[in-house]
Design a protein around this motif. Structure first.
Motif, PDB file in Angstrom:
ATOM      1  N   SER A 176      53.660  90.968  53.013  1.00  0.00           N
ATOM      2  CA  SER A 176      53.421  92.410  52.887  1.00  0.00           C
ATOM      3  C   SER A 176      54.325  93.052  51.840  1.00  0.00           C
ATOM      4  CB  SER A 176      53.658  93.102  54.236  1.00  0.00           C
ATOM      5  OG  SER A 176      55.051  93.104  54.553  1.00  0.00           O
ATOM      6  N   GLY A 177      55.407  92.366  51.464  1.00  0.00           N
ATOM      7  CA  GLY A 177      56.344  92.915  50.490  1.00  0.00           C
ATOM      8  C   GLY A 177      57.461  93.721  51.114  1.00  0.00           C
ATOM      9  N   HIS A 178      57.551  93.719  52.432  1.00  0.00           N
ATOM     10  CA  HIS A 178      58.579  94.490  53.138  1.00  0.00           C
ATOM     11  C   HIS A 178      59.441  93.568  53.996  1.00  0.00           C
ATOM     12  CE1 HIS A 178      60.459  97.882  55.152  1.00  0.00           C
ATOM     13  NE2 HIS A 178      60.175  97.324  56.317  1.00  0.00           N
ATOM     14  N   ILE A 179      60.741  93.784  53.949  1.00  0.00           N
ATOM     15  CA  ILE A 179      61.666  93.060  54.833  1.00  0.00           C
ATOM     16  C   ILE A 179      62.032  94.007  55.962  1.00  0.00           C
ATOM     17  CG2 ILE A 179      63.883  91.885  55.066  1.00  0.00           C
ATOM     18  CD1 ILE A 179      63.798  91.457  51.989  1.00  0.00           C
ATOM     19  N   PHE A 180      61.484  93.763  57.148  1.00  0.00           N
ATOM     20  CA  PHE A 180      61.826  94.608  58.291  1.00  0.00           C
ATOM     21  C   PHE A 180      63.248  94.274  58.724  1.00  0.00           C
ATOM     22  CE2 PHE A 180      62.320  95.740  62.686  1.00  0.00           C
ATOM     23  CZ  PHE A 180      61.722  96.994  62.754  1.00  0.00           C
ATOM     24  N   GLY A 181      64.062  95.302  58.878  1.00  0.00           N
ATOM     25  CA  GLY A 181      65.448  95.114  59.280  1.00  0.00           C
ATOM     26  C   GLY A 181      66.425  95.343  58.153  1.00  0.00           C
ATOM     27  N   LEU A 182      65.893  95.482  56.944  1.00  0.00           N
ATOM     28  CA  LEU A 182      66.770  95.765  55.813  1.00  0.00           C
ATOM     29  C   LEU A 182      67.376  97.154  55.966  1.00  0.00           C
ATOM     30  CD1 LEU A 182      67.698  94.349  53.239  1.00  0.00           C
ATOM     31  CD2 LEU A 182      65.806  95.460  52.049  1.00  0.00           C
ATOM     32  N   ASP A 183      66.529  98.135  56.331  1.00  0.00           N
ATOM     33  CA  ASP A 183      66.991  99.514  56.470  1.00  0.00           C
ATOM     34  C   ASP A 183      66.701 100.133  57.828  1.00  0.00           C
ATOM     35  OD1 ASP A 183      67.918  99.771  53.722  1.00  0.00           O
ATOM     36  OD2 ASP A 183      65.792  99.703  53.177  1.00  0.00           O
ATOM     37  N   GLU A 184      65.726  99.618  58.558  1.00  0.00           N
ATOM     38  CA  GLU A 184      65.342 100.220  59.835  1.00  0.00           C
ATOM     39  C   GLU A 184      66.545 100.339  60.763  1.00  0.00           C
ATOM     40  OE1 GLU A 184      61.661  98.836  57.941  1.00  0.00           O
ATOM     41  OE2 GLU A 184      63.584  97.868  58.253  1.00  0.00           O
ATOM     42  N   VAL A 190      68.806  90.643  62.378  1.00  0.00           N
ATOM     43  CA  VAL A 190      67.594  89.839  62.440  1.00  0.00           C
ATOM     44  C   VAL A 190      66.569  90.550  61.571  1.00  0.00           C
ATOM     45  CG1 VAL A 190      65.753  88.937  63.915  1.00  0.00           C
ATOM     46  CG2 VAL A 190      68.098  88.976  64.750  1.00  0.00           C
ATOM     47  N   MET A 191      66.088  89.862  60.550  1.00  0.00           N
ATOM     48  CA  MET A 191      65.131  90.445  59.623  1.00  0.00           C
ATOM     49  C   MET A 191      63.829  89.672  59.687  1.00  0.00           C
ATOM     50  SD  MET A 191      68.078  90.855  56.834  1.00  0.00           S
ATOM     51  CE  MET A 191      68.609  89.265  57.382  1.00  0.00           C
ATOM     52  N   ILE A 192      62.717  90.398  59.451  1.00  0.00           N
ATOM     53  CA  ILE A 192      61.394  89.804  59.601  1.00  0.00           C
ATOM     54  C   ILE A 192      60.583  90.027  58.327  1.00  0.00           C
ATOM     55  CG2 ILE A 192      59.259  89.791  60.958  1.00  0.00           C
ATOM     56  CD1 ILE A 192      60.941  91.113  63.246  1.00  0.00           C
ATOM     57  N   ILE A 193      59.920  88.953  57.874  1.00  0.00           N
ATOM     58  CA  ILE A 193      58.924  89.092  56.814  1.00  0.00           C
ATOM     59  C   ILE A 193      57.597  88.570  57.366  1.00  0.00           C
ATOM     60  CG2 ILE A 193      60.493  89.089  54.851  1.00  0.00           C
ATOM     61  CD1 ILE A 193      59.985  86.116  54.473  1.00  0.00           C
ATOM     62  N   SER A 194      56.516  89.214  56.924  1.00  0.00           N
ATOM     63  CA  SER A 194      55.198  88.868  57.471  1.00  0.00           C
ATOM     64  C   SER A 194      54.115  89.204  56.458  1.00  0.00           C
ATOM     65  CB  SER A 194      54.962  89.642  58.767  1.00  0.00           C
ATOM     66  OG  SER A 194      53.789  89.181  59.414  1.00  0.00           O
ATOM     67  N   ASP A 195      52.884  88.870  56.838  1.00  0.00           N
ATOM     68  CA  ASP A 195      51.758  89.211  55.973  1.00  0.00           C
ATOM     69  C   ASP A 195      51.229  90.579  56.331  1.00  0.00           C
ATOM     70  OD1 ASP A 195      50.634  88.601  58.416  1.00  0.00           O
ATOM     71  OD2 ASP A 195      49.411  86.951  57.683  1.00  0.00           O
TER      72      ASP A 195
END
Length: 195
Positions: A176-184, A190-195
């Motif tokens: 998706s182009g977003h790293i969840f956990g970078l700023d949230e 714990v960081m998440i990448i996904s489609d």
């Protein structure tokens, strides 16, 4: 670098595009923390005082849930006795000997992670501690060690962020182009990448 100690914070990268739903992370966590089996099928288990990580099937994509080890954990900030704290290594840990059972941490967590031992005569709050005992020995978390596909990786948080960006750049159609956990919520360990 950690502001407190000058050591690099550790973290976990979860790549849902690589997860095959095998449950190795779930089982490794249960074994590492000496937690009992709580469901016949690990995909049907829920986070609880006896289950610190789960794998959920979300429309054919396997997604792990666990403590996010927030960079600025609200669970620790609301604890009136300091039973929860963010360590220099990046883990959010719980000291049961300090806990007074107020459960403010449970209300404050944006991810609903801390769980209470409701059925115990002497209950405590329970959650993932990012395998601090293993980290002290220079080892990766049990879940990352058990993962056969690289869907769960443990390491320096900044290096994991670079790894996530490299994966997304190398295969932009996959992510998706977003790293969840970078700023949230101020950032998470714990960081998440996904489609």
């Amino acid at each position: 670098m950690s502001k407190a100690s000058g050591t690099r914070r550790k973290g976990i990268l979860l790549d849902t595009t690589r997860c095959v739903g095998c449950g190795a992370c779930y089982q490794a966590c249960k074994e590492q923390n000496q937690l009992p089996k709580t469901a016949d099928n690990f995909l049907q288990d829920n986070l609880s005082a006896k289950t610190f990580t789960v794998v959920n099937n979300r429309s054919g994509r396997f997604v792990r849930r666990m403590c996010m080890h927030c960079e600025e954990p609200t669970c620790a900030s609301v604890c009136p006795v300091g039973a929860l704290e963010k360590t220099a290594s990046g883990a959010v840990v719980y000291a049961k000997e300090k806990c007074i059972g107020c459960r403010y941490c449970m209300q404050a967590c944006p991810f609903g992670i801390p769980k209470y031992e409701w059925e115990s005569a002497f209950p405590y709050v329970k959650k993932c501690d990012m395998c601090t005992g293993r980290q002290a020995k220079g080892l990766a978390t049990a879940c990352a060690t058990a993962c056969p596909t690289g869907a769960t990786q443990f390491g320096d948080r900044e290096e994991l962020i670079r790894e996530a960006r490299q994966r997304m750049a190398a295969d932009p159609g996959r992510y998706s182009g977003h790293i969840f956990g970078l700023d949230e919520v101020g950032g998470t360990g714990v960081m998440i990448i996904s489609d």
